[in-house]
Design a protein around this motif. Sequence first.
Motif, short mmCIF file in Angstrom:
data_model
loop_
_atom_site.label_atom_id
_atom_site.label_comp_id
_atom_site.label_asym_id
_atom_site.label_seq_id
_atom_site.Cartn_x
_atom_site.Cartn_y
_atom_site.Cartn_z
N ASP A 24 0.83 -1.21 0.00
CA ASP A 24 0.00 0.00 0.00
C ASP A 24 0.86 1.25 0.00
O ASP A 24 0.61 2.21 -0.74
CB ASP A 24 -0.91 0.02 1.24
CG ASP A 24 -2.06 -0.95 1.14
OD1 ASP A 24 -2.36 -1.42 0.02
OD2 ASP A 24 -2.67 -1.25 2.18
N ARG A 25 1.89 1.26 0.87
CA ARG A 25 2.70 2.47 1.03
C ARG A 25 3.56 2.74 -0.20
O ARG A 25 3.68 3.89 -0.65
CB ARG A 25 3.58 2.34 2.28
CG ARG A 25 4.14 3.67 2.72
CD ARG A 25 5.22 3.53 3.75
NE ARG A 25 6.42 2.95 3.18
CZ ARG A 25 6.88 1.76 3.50
NH1 ARG A 25 6.25 1.01 4.36
NH2 ARG A 25 8.00 1.31 2.95
N LEU A 26 4.16 1.69 -0.75
CA LEU A 26 5.00 1.90 -1.93
C LEU A 26 4.18 2.38 -3.12
O LEU A 26 4.62 3.24 -3.89
CB LEU A 26 5.73 0.61 -2.29
CG LEU A 26 6.91 0.25 -1.39
CD1 LEU A 26 7.39 -1.15 -1.70
CD2 LEU A 26 8.05 1.25 -1.56
N ALA A 27 2.98 1.85 -3.28
CA ALA A 27 2.11 2.30 -4.36
C ALA A 27 1.76 3.77 -4.19
O ALA A 27 1.73 4.54 -5.17
CB ALA A 27 0.84 1.45 -4.41
N ALA A 28 1.50 4.19 -2.94
CA ALA A 28 1.19 5.60 -2.68
C ALA A 28 2.43 6.46 -2.86
O ALA A 28 2.37 7.56 -3.44
CB ALA A 28 0.62 5.75 -1.27
N ASP A 29 3.58 5.99 -2.36
CA ASP A 29 4.82 6.76 -2.47
C ASP A 29 5.24 6.95 -3.92
O ASP A 29 5.88 7.95 -4.26
CB ASP A 29 5.95 6.07 -1.70
CG ASP A 29 5.76 6.14 -0.19
OD1 ASP A 29 4.86 6.88 0.26
OD2 ASP A 29 6.51 5.45 0.54
N ALA A 30 4.92 5.99 -4.76
CA ALA A 30 5.28 6.12 -6.18
C ALA A 30 4.69 7.37 -6.79
O ALA A 30 5.27 7.98 -7.70
CB ALA A 30 4.82 4.88 -6.95
N ARG A 31 3.53 7.81 -6.28
CA ARG A 31 2.90 9.00 -6.82
C ARG A 31 3.60 10.28 -6.39
O ARG A 31 3.36 11.35 -6.95
CB ARG A 31 1.42 9.04 -6.40
CG ARG A 31 0.60 7.92 -7.04
CD ARG A 31 -0.89 8.14 -6.86
NE ARG A 31 -1.31 7.88 -5.50
CZ ARG A 31 -1.69 6.68 -5.04
NH1 ARG A 31 -1.68 5.63 -5.85
NH2 ARG A 31 -2.08 6.53 -3.78
N LEU A 32 4.50 10.16 -5.38
CA LEU A 32 5.30 11.31 -4.96
C LEU A 32 6.60 11.42 -5.77
O LEU A 32 7.31 12.43 -5.65
CB LEU A 32 5.66 11.18 -3.47
CG LEU A 32 4.51 11.19 -2.46
CD1 LEU A 32 5.05 10.87 -1.06
CD2 LEU A 32 3.80 12.53 -2.46
N ALA A 33 6.89 10.42 -6.57
CA ALA A 33 8.16 10.40 -7.31
C ALA A 33 8.27 11.59 -8.25
O ALA A 33 7.29 11.98 -8.90
CB ALA A 33 8.28 9.10 -8.10
N PRO A 34 9.47 12.18 -8.35
CA PRO A 34 9.64 13.37 -9.20
C PRO A 34 9.72 13.07 -10.69
O PRO A 34 9.69 14.00 -11.50
CB PRO A 34 10.95 13.97 -8.68
CG PRO A 34 11.70 12.81 -8.11
CD PRO A 34 10.67 11.89 -7.54
N ASP A 35 9.85 11.82 -11.08
CA ASP A 35 9.89 11.50 -12.51
C ASP A 35 9.41 10.07 -12.72
O ASP A 35 9.18 9.31 -11.77
CB ASP A 35 11.31 11.69 -13.07
CG ASP A 35 12.37 10.88 -12.34
OD1 ASP A 35 12.09 9.70 -12.01
OD2 ASP A 35 13.46 11.40 -12.09
N LEU A 36 9.25 9.70 -13.98
CA LEU A 36 8.69 8.39 -14.30
C LEU A 36 9.64 7.25 -13.96
O LEU A 36 9.20 6.15 -13.62
CB LEU A 36 8.31 8.34 -15.79
CG LEU A 36 7.14 9.25 -16.20
CD1 LEU A 36 6.92 9.16 -17.70
CD2 LEU A 36 5.87 8.85 -15.45
#
Length: 213
Positions: A24-36
Amino acid sequence: MSAPDPALVDLLGLVAYGELLAFDRLAADARLAPDLRRRAALSEMAAAEIAHYRWIADRITALGVTPDEAMGPYVEALHAYHDSTEPKDWLEAVTKAYVGDAISDDFLRGIAGGLDGPDQRLILDVLHDSRYAGFAAAEIRAAIEAEPRVANRLSMWARRLVGEALSQAGRVAAADRGALTALISREGVDVPALFRRLTDAHTARMTAAGLNN
């Protein structure tokens, strides 16, 4: 079929819920990533976590227990930790993964080391490998190199994470039905020595990432 070892079931339940929350957390954190590129990296890691959850859940089921039943005692305690350490940005997210996940994994390795055979290997296999730790540490070091003042903010965040992780351990102990405590005693785990190792490993990780203890 004989009744399953309650200590093993409780340990597997704790690990399973940790893996589910990690997804759950990694999926949410991925949306905080600064690039693809970074978003894809975390998404791949999230996929690995849900695969690990399935391995543990299948083992729990094979023991004649439902995963929900095994995980249930730890839901409130683990949610309390993650709710109190919600990252505000990408760097806080990777620092939480680098610091918080590593402490949890080190603790579980210390307990699982006393198990025998396949169950020990299963738990050790699903704990986070060095790939994510290396990725997170590289992100932290790059951020500090680009902006040295970031080190102070992330160091303070890391210290908060450690404090919350220790509180989490207390909440998990309170949620435990006694089986994990019995496992630790049964396997002769030296708890003070284990926590000294956790502290030493944490200090080394902070230094490796350019953070202050």
